[in-house]
Design a protein around this motif. Structure first.
Motif, mmCIF file in Angstrom:
data_model
loop_
_atom_site.group_PDB
_atom_site.id
_atom_site.type_symbol
_atom_site.label_atom_id
_atom_site.label_comp_id
_atom_site.label_asym_id
_atom_site.label_seq_id
_atom_site.Cartn_x
_atom_site.Cartn_y
_atom_site.Cartn_z
ATOM 1 N N SER A 105 -9.818 -30.854 25.993
ATOM 2 C CA SER A 105 -10.958 -31.571 25.438
ATOM 3 C C SER A 105 -11.951 -31.827 26.564
ATOM 4 O O SER A 105 -11.629 -31.676 27.747
ATOM 5 N N CYS A 108 -19.181 -34.480 26.155
ATOM 6 C CA CYS A 108 -20.495 -33.851 26.261
ATOM 7 C C CYS A 108 -21.548 -34.863 25.826
ATOM 8 O O CYS A 108 -21.367 -35.558 24.817
ATOM 9 N N ARG A 116 -23.803 -28.274 23.728
ATOM 10 C CA ARG A 116 -23.130 -28.433 22.437
ATOM 11 C C ARG A 116 -23.158 -27.127 21.648
ATOM 12 O O ARG A 116 -22.147 -26.738 21.058
ATOM 13 N N TYR A 119 -20.567 -24.662 23.175
ATOM 14 C CA TYR A 119 -19.183 -24.939 22.787
ATOM 15 C C TYR A 119 -18.940 -24.609 21.312
ATOM 16 O O TYR A 119 -17.894 -24.057 20.970
ATOM 17 N N ARG A 120 -19.898 -24.917 20.445
ATOM 18 C CA ARG A 120 -19.741 -24.556 19.020
ATOM 19 C C ARG A 120 -19.614 -23.050 18.871
ATOM 20 O O ARG A 120 -18.750 -22.554 18.145
ATOM 21 N N TRP A 124 -15.283 -24.315 19.719
ATOM 22 C CA TRP A 124 -14.819 -25.672 19.994
ATOM 23 C C TRP A 124 -15.369 -26.616 18.926
ATOM 24 O O TRP A 124 -16.416 -26.348 18.319
ATOM 25 N N GLU A 126 -16.549 -30.493 17.648
ATOM 26 C CA GLU A 126 -17.032 -31.815 18.026
ATOM 27 C C GLU A 126 -16.373 -32.877 17.155
ATOM 28 O O GLU A 126 -16.207 -32.680 15.952
ATOM 29 N N ILE A 142 -15.409 -33.073 22.557
ATOM 30 C CA ILE A 142 -15.367 -31.725 21.997
ATOM 31 C C ILE A 142 -14.002 -31.176 22.357
ATOM 32 O O ILE A 142 -13.534 -31.321 23.483
#
Length: 149
Positions: A105, A108, A116, A119-120, A124, A126, A142
Motif C-alpha cells: 500500500s 498519495c 493517482r 496507479y489506477r 492499484w 484507492e 492506494i
C-alpha cells in the motif's frame, strides 16, 4: 523501459543521484507545496530502513522506489522528470511488487492527480475515504491490485 535500462538494488554511491531526483520530481509532483532540497544525508533520513531499487538508463540513475517492508508500505516512487513517459515508473512499481509484495500500500496526496492516474492505470485501488492529512494536504491510501496478492 528502453533497451539500455535496468532496475537493480540501490548502492550507497546512488544516494546523491536519488536525492536530486527526489528534489526535482517532488517539486514537480507537489508544485503547491514548499518542497525541500534533498542531499545524501537527507535522502538517507527519509528512506531509513527501506529497501530501495533504482532504475538506470545508459548507466545513469533515472528513478527509484523505496519500500518499508516491515509494513508492506511503498514509501517513495520517483522518476527523473526528464525521462517521464518511458515506462520507468511502471517498471519500478512492477519490480517492487515482485520483490516486496504481493500486497503493498501507499499514501498519495489527493491533489496529486497525475500519480493517482498512474496507479489506477497500473490496477492499484484507492480507498474510498481519505486517510488523513499532512503538511502537503489530504491523502488517501492506494493498495496493490488483488491479483498481485
Amino acid at each position: 523501459m528502453t533497451a539500455h535500462s535496468m532496475i537493480r538494488p540501490f548502492r550507497p554511491a546512488d544516494r546523491e543521484a536519488c536525492a536530486a531526483i527526489l528534489t526535482r520530481a517532488g517539486r514537480r509532483a507537489f508544485h503547491w507545496a514548499d518542497w525541500p532540497d534533498f542531499d545524501g544525508p537527507a535522502f538517507d533520513a527519509v528512506t531509513e530502513d527501506e529497501h530501495i531499487l533504482v532504475a538506470e538508463i545508459d548507466g545513469r540513475i533515472a528513478g527509484f522506489v523505496a519500500v518499508y517492508t516491515a509494513e508492506n508500505f511503498l514509501h517513495h516512487l520517483y522518476v527523473d522528470p526528464d525521462v517521464i513517459g518511458r515506462g520507468l515508473g511502471a517498471a519500478l512499481l512492477d519490480e517492487a511488487l515482485r520483490r516486496f509484495g504481493p500486497a503493498l500500500s501507499l499514501k498519495c496526496q489527493t491533489r496529486n492527480q497525475p500519480a493517482r492516474a498512474f496507479y489506477r492505470k497500473s490496477g492499484w485501488l484507492e480507498d474510498e475515504e481519505p486517510g488523513g492529512a499532512d503538511s502537503l494536504g489530504a491523502w488517501l491510501f492506494i493498495r496493490s491490485p488483488p491479483e498481485a496478492a
